[in-house]
Enzyme design. Structure first.
Site, PDB file in Angstrom:
ATOM      1  N   SER A 248       0.852  -1.182   0.000  1.00  0.00           N
ATOM      2  CA  SER A 248       0.000   0.000   0.000  1.00  0.00           C
ATOM      3  C   SER A 248       0.886   1.229   0.000  1.00  0.00           C
ATOM      4  O   SER A 248       2.115   1.119  -0.022  1.00  0.00           O
ATOM      5  CB  SER A 248      -0.898   0.004   1.242  1.00  0.00           C
ATOM      6  OG  SER A 248      -0.092   0.247   2.371  1.00  0.00           O
ATOM      7  N   LYS A 249       0.243   2.365   0.090  1.00  0.00           N
ATOM      8  CA  LYS A 249       0.991   3.625   0.025  1.00  0.00           C
ATOM      9  C   LYS A 249       2.086   3.732   1.080  1.00  0.00           C
ATOM     10  O   LYS A 249       3.082   4.408   0.870  1.00  0.00           O
ATOM     11  CB  LYS A 249       0.026   4.804   0.171  1.00  0.00           C
ATOM     12  CG  LYS A 249      -0.749   5.043  -1.107  1.00  0.00           C
ATOM     13  CD  LYS A 249      -0.858   6.512  -1.409  1.00  0.00           C
ATOM     14  CE  LYS A 249      -1.348   6.738  -2.828  1.00  0.00           C
ATOM     15  NZ  LYS A 249      -2.635   7.363  -2.901  1.00  0.00           N
ATOM     16  N   ARG A 250       1.865   3.042   2.204  1.00  0.00           N
ATOM     17  CA  ARG A 250       2.872   3.191   3.265  1.00  0.00           C
ATOM     18  C   ARG A 250       4.234   2.626   2.824  1.00  0.00           C
ATOM     19  O   ARG A 250       5.258   2.882   3.417  1.00  0.00           O
ATOM     20  CB  ARG A 250       2.391   2.563   4.552  1.00  0.00           C
ATOM     21  CG  ARG A 250       2.697   1.072   4.665  1.00  0.00           C
ATOM     22  CD  ARG A 250       2.334   0.575   6.002  1.00  0.00           C
ATOM     23  NE  ARG A 250       1.134  -0.237   5.847  1.00  0.00           N
ATOM     24  CZ  ARG A 250       0.664  -1.016   6.786  1.00  0.00           C
ATOM     25  NH1 ARG A 250       1.217  -1.036   7.943  1.00  0.00           N
ATOM     26  NH2 ARG A 250      -0.386  -1.748   6.571  1.00  0.00           N
TER      27      ARG A 250
END
Ligand code: GLU
Length: 318
Positions: A248-250
């Protein structure tokens, strides 16, 4: 002589955001399965949710797929015999299936509020709580608000064989309960729409991420109740970051667009995904079309696939 019907597969993204590596992974594998079998690929936009879907994202998704070298034979701009290819334009088809289930006394209105549903969930439970059936036989006059509609789920185990994950079964009535077919705002639920679409579009093979494995028994139940032949299912593992969490974006910006803007070539992305899948022994950049002859489901990993630091560096450095 046996006549084998042509394989029909699909990629069915929700245009609720930019396409990211996880979508590209599912799209690549679904595309390879179809192309390796000389079948027909369908692109369907799952834009059922009016609050989250954007036509701009649908355009970007198609652009990114083309850029990755993934094509389709039927879809939004291409057209085809089983269109329209936007779920938002297919409401009449969902209504017909819904009416058939209603006529068979398999649907009931549900007036439960979010708060009531939350109150029914055991504290601290992070699992989906089965619907307790509050409205199945709700006595007295219904409250003065628009109801959702739920399927009266019959008792029994739903079992199937996934092409990659093997035997899978679920007691839908006990583990999920009567599930929603139409939301209170009138929008048909994904579970109904996806079954209607895959059946009407004559999809023979569904390959998708295994986050949807939990939905498949519900969908098989609908196939059975509607008297339709289900497709063959293949659920591929999800892509994880090095910390073991779903990509994900993290983990950095994983959208295809941003990788593209950083100068990453589509061949690098395809080569990285193919290596992660087990289709290439050692990484090399290559166009998606060169993977068709190499596609073999038996080689595809069943366990979650971790994108390692090395493949990240490769992706980020182009
Ligand atoms: N639209 C769903 C998603 O993007 C996929 C549905 C499916 O493949 O059945 O997660």
């Amino acid at each position: 002589m046996t006549v084998t019907a042509t394989m029909r597969g699909r990629f069915a993204p929700s245009p609720t955001g930019e396409m990211h590596l996880g979508n590209a992974w599912a799209a690549l594998l679904a595309w390879l399965q179809v192309r390796a079998a000389g079948g027909t690929m369908v692109l369907r936009m799952e834009d059922l949710d009016p609050d989250r879907s954007r036509s701009r994202y649908a355009e970007l998704l198609q652009e990114d797929l083309h850029w990755l070298g993934l094509d389709w034979d039927e879809g939004p701009a291409t057209g085809g015999e089983y269109g329209p290819y936007f779920q938002s334009e297919r409401t009449a088809l969902y209504q017909m299936a819904f009416d058939r289930l209603t006529a068979a006394d398999l649907v009931y209105p549900c007036f439960c509020t979010r708060a009531e549903l939350a109150a029914a969930a055991p504290h601290g439970s992070d699992r989906e709580t089965p619907y307790p059936g509050t409205c199945r036989n709700r006595p007295g006059l219904p409250p003065n608000r628009r109801p959702a509609a739920r399927l009266r789920v019959p008792a029994g185990i739903v079992a199937f064989t996934d092409q990659l994950q093997g035997e899978h079964s679920q007691d839908v009535a006990a583990e999920i309960g009567d599930f929603v077919l139409r939301r209170a705002d009138g929008t048909f639920a994904y579970q109904l729409a996806v079954v209607v679409d895959d059946a009407q579009m004559r999809i023979t093979h569904v390959l998708r991420g295994d986050d949807l494995l939990v939905s498949t028994p519900r969908q098989l139940l609908l196939y059975r109740l509607l008297g339709w032949e289900p497709p063959v299912f293949t659920h591929v593992p999800l892509l994880l970051g090095e910390d073991g969490h779903r990509l994900s974006k993290r983990h950095g910006d994983v959208s295809i667009r941003s990788l593209r803007q950083r100068g990453v070539r589509p061949e690098t992305i395809v080569g990285s995904l193919a290596t992660a899948a087990g289709l290439l022994k050692a990484f090399r950049p290559l166009p998606a079309s060169e993977l068709i002859a190499r596609f073999d489901l038996a080689k595809v990993k069943k366990q979650p696939v971790i994108i390692t630091g090395e493949s990240w560096r490769r992706l980020l450095n182009g």
